[in-house]
Design an enzyme around this catalytic site. Structure first.
Site, PDB file in Angstrom:
ATOM      1  N   TRP A   1      17.333 -10.556 -15.538  1.00 25.33           N
ATOM      2  CA  TRP A   1      16.655 -10.811 -15.834  1.00 25.33           C
ATOM      3  C   TRP A   1      16.685 -11.880 -17.171  1.00 25.33           C
ATOM      4  O   TRP A   1      17.488 -11.129 -17.679  1.00 25.33           O
ATOM      5  CB  TRP A   1      15.620  -9.099 -16.708  1.00 25.33           C
TER       6      TRP A   1
ATOM      7  N   TRP B   1      -3.981   2.339  -0.158  1.00 25.78           N
ATOM      8  CA  TRP B   1      -2.572   1.485  -0.980  1.00 25.78           C
ATOM      9  C   TRP B   1      -2.585   2.732  -1.883  1.00 25.78           C
ATOM     10  O   TRP B   1      -1.164   2.829  -2.124  1.00 25.78           O
ATOM     11  CB  TRP B   1      -2.743   0.542  -1.661  1.00 25.78           C
TER      12      TRP B   1
ATOM     13  N   TRP C   1       3.338  -3.117  -9.451  1.00 26.16           N
ATOM     14  CA  TRP C   1       4.983  -4.155  -9.500  1.00 26.16           C
ATOM     15  C   TRP C   1       5.373  -3.838  -9.263  1.00 26.16           C
ATOM     16  O   TRP C   1       6.803  -6.335  -9.285  1.00 26.16           O
ATOM     17  CB  TRP C   1       4.972  -3.914 -11.573  1.00 26.16           C
TER      18      TRP C   1
ATOM     19  N   TRP D   1       9.948  -6.560 -14.375  1.00 24.64           N
ATOM     20  CA  TRP D   1       8.566  -6.266 -14.543  1.00 24.64           C
ATOM     21  C   TRP D   1       8.536  -4.989 -14.932  1.00 24.64           C
ATOM     22  O   TRP D   1       6.840  -4.768 -15.157  1.00 24.64           O
ATOM     23  CB  TRP D   1       8.621  -5.943 -12.768  1.00 24.64           C
TER      24      TRP D   1
ATOM     25  N   GLU E   1      -7.393   0.195   1.403  1.00 20.91           N
ATOM     26  CA  GLU E   1      -7.641  -0.132   0.188  1.00 20.91           C
ATOM     27  C   GLU E   1      -7.298   1.144  -0.940  1.00 20.91           C
ATOM     28  O   GLU E   1      -6.213   1.431  -1.380  1.00 20.91           O
ATOM     29  CB  GLU E   1      -8.074  -1.048  -0.936  1.00 20.91           C
TER      30      GLU E   1
ATOM     31  N   ASN F   1      -7.672  -7.207  -7.987  1.00 16.14           N
ATOM     32  CA  ASN F   1      -6.158  -7.945  -7.818  1.00 16.14           C
ATOM     33  C   ASN F   1      -5.887  -8.310  -7.498  1.00 16.14           C
ATOM     34  O   ASN F   1      -4.220  -8.765  -7.380  1.00 16.14           O
ATOM     35  CB  ASN F   1      -6.243  -7.157  -6.851  1.00 16.14           C
TER      36      ASN F   1
HETATM   37  P1  FAD Z   1     -11.100  -2.027  -4.504  1.00 16.72           P
HETATM   38  O1  FAD Z   1     -10.744  -3.419  -3.612  1.00 16.72           O
HETATM   39  O2  FAD Z   1     -12.575  -1.555  -4.628  1.00 16.72           O
HETATM   40  O3  FAD Z   1     -10.144  -0.701  -3.911  1.00 16.72           O
HETATM   41  C1  FAD Z   1     -10.831   0.345  -3.739  1.00 16.72           C
HETATM   42  C2  FAD Z   1     -10.006   1.227  -4.399  1.00 16.72           C
HETATM   43  O4  FAD Z   1      -8.494   1.203  -3.846  1.00 16.72           O
HETATM   44  C3  FAD Z   1      -9.521   1.126  -5.770  1.00 16.72           C
HETATM   45  O5  FAD Z   1     -10.385   1.192  -6.662  1.00 16.72           O
HETATM   46  C4  FAD Z   1      -7.842   1.519  -6.101  1.00 16.72           C
HETATM   47  O6  FAD Z   1      -8.019   2.903  -6.342  1.00 16.72           O
HETATM   48  C5  FAD Z   1      -7.113   1.166  -4.770  1.00 16.72           C
HETATM   49  N1  FAD Z   1      -6.541  -0.247  -4.338  1.00 16.72           N
HETATM   50  C6  FAD Z   1      -7.454  -1.055  -4.254  1.00 16.72           C
HETATM   51  N2  FAD Z   1      -6.149  -2.217  -3.874  1.00 16.72           N
HETATM   52  C7  FAD Z   1      -5.237  -1.446  -4.477  1.00 16.72           C
HETATM   53  C8  FAD Z   1      -3.655  -1.937  -4.602  1.00 16.72           C
HETATM   54  N3  FAD Z   1      -2.941  -2.736  -4.084  1.00 16.72           N
HETATM   55  N4  FAD Z   1      -2.946  -0.914  -4.781  1.00 16.72           N
HETATM   56  C9  FAD Z   1      -3.078   0.316  -4.824  1.00 16.72           C
HETATM   57  N5  FAD Z   1      -4.500   1.213  -4.727  1.00 16.72           N
HETATM   58  C10 FAD Z   1      -5.228  -0.181  -4.713  1.00 16.72           C
HETATM   59  N6  FAD Z   1      -4.448  -0.134  -9.264  1.00 16.72           N
HETATM   60  C11 FAD Z   1      -5.350   0.397 -10.768  1.00 16.72           C
HETATM   61  O7  FAD Z   1      -5.737   1.484  -9.599  1.00 16.72           O
HETATM   62  N7  FAD Z   1      -3.621   1.387 -11.364  1.00 16.72           N
HETATM   63  C12 FAD Z   1      -3.251   0.298 -12.167  1.00 16.72           C
HETATM   64  O8  FAD Z   1      -2.840  -0.110 -13.181  1.00 16.72           O
HETATM   65  C13 FAD Z   1      -3.048  -0.789 -10.928  1.00 16.72           C
HETATM   66  N8  FAD Z   1      -1.880  -1.794 -11.093  1.00 16.72           N
HETATM   67  C14 FAD Z   1      -1.390  -2.910 -10.502  1.00 16.72           C
HETATM   68  C15 FAD Z   1      -0.496  -4.314 -10.799  1.00 16.72           C
HETATM   69  C16 FAD Z   1      -0.368  -4.667 -10.782  1.00 16.72           C
HETATM   70  C17 FAD Z   1       0.862  -5.646 -10.355  1.00 16.72           C
HETATM   71  C18 FAD Z   1      -0.415  -5.362  -9.339  1.00 16.72           C
HETATM   72  C19 FAD Z   1      -0.758  -6.442  -7.990  1.00 16.72           C
HETATM   73  C20 FAD Z   1      -2.208  -3.985  -8.587  1.00 16.72           C
HETATM   74  C21 FAD Z   1      -2.598  -3.728  -9.496  1.00 16.72           C
HETATM   75  N9  FAD Z   1      -3.196  -2.489  -8.992  1.00 16.72           N
HETATM   76  C22 FAD Z   1      -3.521  -1.260 -10.512  1.00 16.72           C
HETATM   77  C23 FAD Z   1      -3.907  -2.175  -7.651  1.00 16.72           C
HETATM   78  C24 FAD Z   1      -5.393  -2.855  -7.997  1.00 16.72           C
HETATM   79  O9  FAD Z   1      -4.929  -4.149  -7.954  1.00 16.72           O
HETATM   80  C25 FAD Z   1      -6.244  -2.253  -8.163  1.00 16.72           C
HETATM   81  O10 FAD Z   1      -6.327  -0.641  -7.451  1.00 16.72           O
HETATM   82  C26 FAD Z   1      -7.560  -3.028  -7.818  1.00 16.72           C
HETATM   83  O11 FAD Z   1      -7.717  -4.354  -8.836  1.00 16.72           O
HETATM   84  C27 FAD Z   1      -8.749  -2.089  -8.465  1.00 16.72           C
HETATM   85  O12 FAD Z   1     -10.224  -2.809  -8.577  1.00 16.72           O
HETATM   86  P2  FAD Z   1     -11.124  -2.162  -7.037  1.00 16.72           P
HETATM   87  O13 FAD Z   1     -11.550  -0.761  -7.584  1.00 16.72           O
HETATM   88  O14 FAD Z   1     -12.372  -3.132  -7.463  1.00 16.72           O
HETATM   89  O15 FAD Z   1     -10.131  -2.191  -5.885  1.00 16.72           O
END
Ligand code: FAD
Length: 480
Positions: A309, A281, A385, A362, A278, A344
């Protein structure tokens, strides 16, 4: 002759540990000036959203207090970065400026211009990689191209081997003896007042480096075990919630990487790999942003430029307010409003609902998230997005349309998440909570739910919306 001071220009790296620019300044042995600039936009950079601005205020206070403990002071200035730096240099006789890199097109252009301007005036400027595991240009395909698909990207990333060791907090950071004017966080008006919609944020977050480290520690001790499956459950606190801390650089991915490996020991299992993937990602999103700088505003896949759209302001408003009539969607959008964050899995559900069920561009959803997320991130937000919309790199296919009822039943099986954020449905049993419009009247009555009065009926019919989305997609589908 006394050594000229070094300016550390703090940006999205609001921490003392594992801060290469700060460590470089400390190693110079000369006086250090710690500066944060509230940059005027108009330089191609994106103005910060309101929830992130709230976080920034707290984070700057925390950094200021941490610096004071080292006998330092955080200088706050606002204006065009080049002009602010020039005046601080003129006031202090600083001979060099150091900072950690950023990767958005506007930020890169600003930094490049500043670097050459400073060099022309005999001031050294040096930048460092600090907020990613690897610089975006280091990961390449076999033929040296940018990567467009996550799995090979992440494999190539890992094949590069060793991740540098994190740096310690500098032991000494000599302060500049003369006066340097500073503004205050309060003067910047970053926090909402009337109404103070961020009042509840402090129940959920401790911005700042200490808060970030505590969050990582608690996650590794409590939720890493079981993360691979638990991460999809919004009804449980199974993810790290490190995202806003990472967004503001209060913790570095390098620190997360090493700490996680340390806790995992010699044989990292599925949970560790999933968690680090993650973080991967996030690396991928920055890789995309660096190589495709228009990611925040333009479809990565150009065929989506012709996507039909719909402009539907009332539907967008209902979505923003969490009043779509689909409980899991509404719960997510209300969690966002109340905490500045959303799980997420639910981000994916609400995003899919906006672009597919409502056929709204989006970019409208991205903009709402940008304004309301405390972790609103230049790379992750648009990349995610576009991933959901189907217009991105390695995106979910557009025709895969989330069914909000099934998503709710699978990932919030008892309805606890919905009950928490949509209290008007709290009295419903698990069987009815994701589909209140199908519940018998007696059940609704017992739970005090009057559809159309206490809670909206669905603003679109799922099957009809699905068919409409598929028809819209057919207009841009590539011939197979
Ligand atoms: P954890 O599951 O604990 O993951 C650890 C770290 O990994 C996160 O803090 C984050 O930095 C990174 N990470 C995790 N999942 C993703 C992912 N799918 N894509 C990229 N990095 C990820 N994340 C943001 O940081 N900022 C945003 O503006 C953002 N906008 C999003 C918009 C949409 C529509 C979606 C579907 C996802 C978005 N995310 C965004 C990705 C993700 O949802 C969040 O990073 C995550 O929910 C953060 O929670 P956590 O720190 O508990 O994640």
């Amino acid at each position: 002759m006394p050594q000229a001071p070094v300016i550390v220009w703090f940006r999205d790296d609001l921490r003392l540990s594992d801060n290469p620019a700060l460590s470089k300044a400390a190693a110079s042995g000369g006086p250090v000036i710690c500066l944060y600039i509230r940059e005027e936009t108009g330089t191609g950079q994106r103005a910060m959203g309101a929830a992130a601005a709230w976080w920034l205020a707290q984070s700057l206070r925390a950094l200021g207090a941490d610096l004071e403990r080292l006998g330092q002071r955080l200088i706050l200035r606002s204006g065009k970065a080049a002009e602010v730096l020039a005046s601080v240099i003129a006031e202090t006789g600083a001979g060099s400026v150091v900072w950690n890199r950023r990767y958005d097109a506007g930020g890169i252009a600003t930094d490049k211009a500043i670097k050459s301007d400073l060099a022309a005036r005999g001031i050294t400027a040096e930048s460092f990689g600090a907020n990613l595991l690897r610089e975006p240009w280091e990961v390449k395909s076999a033929v040296g191209e940018p990567m467009k698909v996550f799995t090979p990207f992440w494999r190539a990333h890992q094949r590069l081997g060793h991740i540098r060791a994190p740096l310690r907090v500098p032991t000494a950071l000599p302060a500049f003896a003369g006066p340097v004017a500073s503004e205050t966080v309060e003067e910047w008006g970053l926090e909402p007042t009337r109404p103070n919609w961020a009042a509840g944020f402090t129940d959920h977050w401790t911005p700042g480096e200490a808060g970030a480290q505590a969050r990582l520690k608690a996650f590794l001790a409590g939720s890493l075990d079981g993360y691979a499956d638990g991460r999809d459950r919004p009804d449980r606190a199974s993810t790290s919630r490190l995202s806003p801390h990472l967004r503001f650089g209060e913790i570095s991915p390098v620190q997360i990487w090493h700490r996680t490996h340390m806790v995992a020991g010699m044989e990292p299992g599925r949970d560790v790999s999933k968690f680090l993937a993650e973080v991967g990602w996030r690396e991928f999103a920055y890789h995309l942003l660096f190589h495709f700088p228009h990611l925040p505003e333009a479809n990565y896949q150009h065929r989506f430029d012709a996507f039909p759209w719909r402009a539907d302001a009332p539907a967008l408003k209902a979505w923003q307010k969490g009043l779509t009539g689909y409980p899991i969607v509404d719960a997510g959008l209300r969690e966002l409003w109340h905490t500045g964050w959303m799980h997420n899995r639910v981000r994916m559900i609400v995003a899919s609902f906006l672009v597919k069920h409502l056929l709204i561009d989006w970019r409208a959803g991205e903009a709402w998230f940008w304004d309301t997320l405390v972790d609103a991130d230049v790379a992750n937000n648009p990349a995610s997005w576009q991933w959901v919309a189907g217009s991105g790199a390695d995106a979910a296919p557009y025709f895969r349309i989330f069914n909000p009822m099934l998503q709710g039943e699978k990932f919030d099986p008892k309805g606890d998440y919905v009950r928490r954020w949509v209290p008007e449905l709290a009295g419903l049993p698990a069987k009815a909570i994701h589909t209140p419009w199908e519940a018998p009247l007696a059940i609704l009555h017992k739970a005090g739910v009057r559809l159309g009065e206490t809670y909206p009926r669905p603003i679109v019919d799922h099957d009809a919306a699905r068919a409409r989305a598929l028809a819209a997609f057919a207009t841009i589908r590539e011939p197979s």
